[in-house]
Design an enzyme around this catalytic site. Structure first.
Site, PDB file in Angstrom:
ATOM      1  N   CYS A  47       0.788  -1.119   0.026  1.00 33.00           N
ATOM      2  CA  CYS A  47      -0.019  -0.027  -0.107  1.00 33.00           C
ATOM      3  C   CYS A  47       0.897   1.268  -0.035  1.00 33.00           C
ATOM      4  CB  CYS A  47      -1.026  -0.125   1.291  1.00 33.00           C
ATOM      5  SG  CYS A  47      -2.157  -1.387   1.590  1.00 33.00           S
ATOM      6  N   LYS A  55       6.221  -4.708  -2.916  1.00 34.15           N
ATOM      7  CA  LYS A  55       7.837  -4.550  -2.966  1.00 34.15           C
ATOM      8  C   LYS A  55       7.830  -4.236  -1.428  1.00 34.15           C
ATOM      9  CE  LYS A  55      11.718  -3.338  -4.241  1.00 34.15           C
ATOM     10  NZ  LYS A  55      12.574  -4.319  -4.901  1.00 34.15           N
TER      11      LYS A  55
END
Length: 601
Positions: free
Chosen positions: A2, A596
């Site tokens: 997010c 990531k």
């Protein structure tokens, strides 16, 4: 996982927010949204899927204003859909909220305070914004209501709140989730990553856990958990925005693979003094020397780098070393030595599981060192020491240059400690790292060969195995991870000697087996393992090293010091994985279901 952006100032916010979210795409997401405020209204735009879809919706409207917040969502509560996307609004539409993190007690709060409230989404975030409305209706000011709600939350959160009746303020709070405050002339911003708002400012302030921040266009007020105003210096985010662009490359992953020689040179330069000797802060060296055991804490690719680092720390520095998966360690801490040193490896410096371990080891008073690519990150701030990777922004979800940078930095640390311990070095590390750099360049130049290997061995397969022995085994784990995360091929890495203990039952006609053969003392053994799988129909891809190659090997890497072979052989595996995914027409930079930076436990 997010990302949050926010802007309050003199300019229209919509385009700034959209561009900021685009800079956060690398973090992983399944939906995105923005809320924009002007004198008349608060308007929310949000969409499931890529930011490009959100942009179409937002650009179709002329609505804009000087205040706004934005969010990329990775589903934790509720499926990815429009209703569960952020921003969320309270029932009366007055309050609008974005949230990163996981609220552990949201169901209890919902039951205690919000019975009878109609909810649109399945998210924990909507509970937060409805609680703000609830306490506002009890007569509290927005700041008081927000502070009250934050005090009730258990879990991780980064929050940005808008109030339609106070259009000149963004209310901000965080706990265990990254969020920065960016400052400018006549405007201020918030962002999960400085990269998102480099378009307007490079000056940032840290926000600490449990703080409440009142953000206006011409001032920022930071308050601690007791309501006391906190003064905090700003810092300059030393990031070249151009480093985060793809440039001439088709994908960030390919760009970052190609950047590895430059990263090696930068590391050599940063960790070398004027006389050409290796250098690291003496306080770090002293803590390593005084440790009776090192505990490396990491996840994913960083964990694999830690396995290689263990070889350096034990063989060169002579320090017993354990490598642990962070998410397991935090719930199952082993019996610790008397003088442990904890080394946290994280590209982002925000990995939630590693941070959870650091919180516990700090309580125990143990020394800590973070190895990260991001100065000022949470793990960097909260550890005693930090070693930076100097790798530049890594945008692709699949880590490449950070892995090799982590190994290089660990090798330098180990060699300096070895010298301090009076252990005779069998390696001129700077010279050998220079050789590694040249070897990586040679492999990058052989990209067409790697593409052909991907075609020959992986074009149609659904399964693949990677095998190696000793340090090659550690690299096989990383090679398998790279392949599976971007090509969706079921790939596993194994110690060559373990094949006969179960895995060989999975070998069928045509099963690709990638074997690493770069270590002299086990060269015959790993080749024996290859013969075993070939006898059962496997399609072998042997990657060896000059001086150890045999006729028929698929690819031979240039000769480097045996303990440094992971820095070289892994580049071949990275390229092979890249082309395997590319040929399947997959999103190489943003593989499905992956983020990531994993900022929730």
């Amino acid at each position: 996982m997010c990302g949050i952006v926010g802007y309050i100032g003199y300019d229209n916010a919509k385009e700034l927010l959209l561009k900021g979210l685009e800079k956060l795409e690398y973090r992983g997401y399944d939906s995105a949204g923005i809320a924009v405020v002007n004198d008349d209204n608060t308007t929310v735009f949000k969409e499931k899927g890529r930011i490009a879809e959100l942009r179409k919706v937002a650009d179709s409207s002329d609505f804009d204003g000087p205040v706004g917040i934005g969010h990329t969502r990775w589903a934790t509560h509720g499926v990815p859909n429009h209703e569960n996307s952020h921003p969320h609004q309270s029932s009366n539409g007055r309050f609008t909220l974005v949230h990163n993190g996981v609220i552990e007690n949201y169901e209890e709060l919902k039951g205690e305070y919000l019975q009878g409230v109609s909810f649109i989404s399945e998210t924990d975030t909507e509970v937060i914004v409805q609680l703000v409305e609830y306490f506002s209706n009890q007569g509290l000011s927005t700041e008081e209501a927000f502070t009250k709600v934050v005090s009730l939350l258990h879990g991780s959160y980064a929050l940005g709140l808008l109030d339609a009746e106070d259009k000149d303020t963004i209310y901000v709070a965080k706990n265990k989730s990254p969020l920065l405050l960016g400052v400018g002339e006549g405007f201020n911003v918030i962002a999960s990553d400085a990269l998102a708002m480099l378009q307007v400012t490079s000056e940032y302030k840290e926000i600490h856990d449990h703080e409440i921040v009142i953000v206006k266009k011409d001032e920022v007020i930071i308050k601690d958990a007791d309501g006391n105003v906190v003064e905090r210096d700003s810092y300059i985010a030393e990031i070249d925005a151009s480093d985060a662009e793809k440039g001439v490359y088709a994908h960030y992953m390919l760009k970052e693979i190609h950047e590895q020689p430059a990263v090696m040179r930068r590391i050599i330069q940063e960790y070398q003094d004027a006389e050409g000797n290796l250098k690291i802060d003496q306080d770090i060296i002293n803590d390593v020397k005084e440790a009776d055991r090192i505990y490396v804490i990491a996840a994913g690719t960083s964990y694999h780098a830690g396995l290689v680092g263990k070889e350096f720390l034990e063989k060169w520095a002579g320090v017993p070393t354990e490598v642990h998966v962070a998410s397991e360690f935090v719930y199952n801490m082993p019996l610790l030595s008397e003088k442990p040193l904890f080394v946290y490896i994280s590209q982002s410096g925000e990995t939630a599981d590693s941070r959870a371990v650091l919180v516990e080891t700090n309580k125990l008073g143990h020394k800590s060192l973070t190895i990260t690519n991001v100065a000022g990150s949470t793990l960097s701030r909260e550890a005693d020491h930090t070693l930076l990777l100097h790798a530049g922004p890594e945008i692709a979800v699949a880590s490449t240059k950070a892995y090799t940078a982590q190994i290089a930095v660990l090798s330098i640390l180990s060699q300096i400690v070895a010298k301090e311990h009076g252990r005779e070095a069998d390696i001129d590390l700077l010279r050998e790292l220079a050789k590694v750099t040249t070897a990586i360049e040679a492999i990058v130049d052989d990209a067409p060969i790697m593409e052909q290997i991907a075609t020959d061995f992986l074009e149609t397969t659904r399964n693949a195995f990677f095998i190696g022995r000793t340090i090659d085994y550690n690299v096989s784990l990383e090679g398998a991870l790279k392949l599976k995360e971007i090509s969706y091929i079921q790939a596993e890495g194994f110690a060559g000697g373990e094949l006969k203990h179960g895995t060989i039952a999975l070998i069928e006609d045509g099963t690709p087996v990638v074997a690493l053969a770069t270590q002299e003392n086990v060269n015959l053994s790993i080749r024996g393992n290859v013969k075993e799988v070939v006898a059962r129909g496997a399609h072998p891809c042997i990657i060896s090293m000059e001086g150890l190659e045999k006729e028929g090997d698929t690819y031979v890497i240039p000769h480097v010091h045996e303990l440094l072979t992971p820095l070289v052989s892994v580049v071949a595996l990275q390229l092979i994985s890249y082309y395997a995914a590319l040929h399947r027409d997959l999103d190489v930079d943003k593989p499905r279901n992956l983020a990531k930076s994993v900022t929730v436990e």
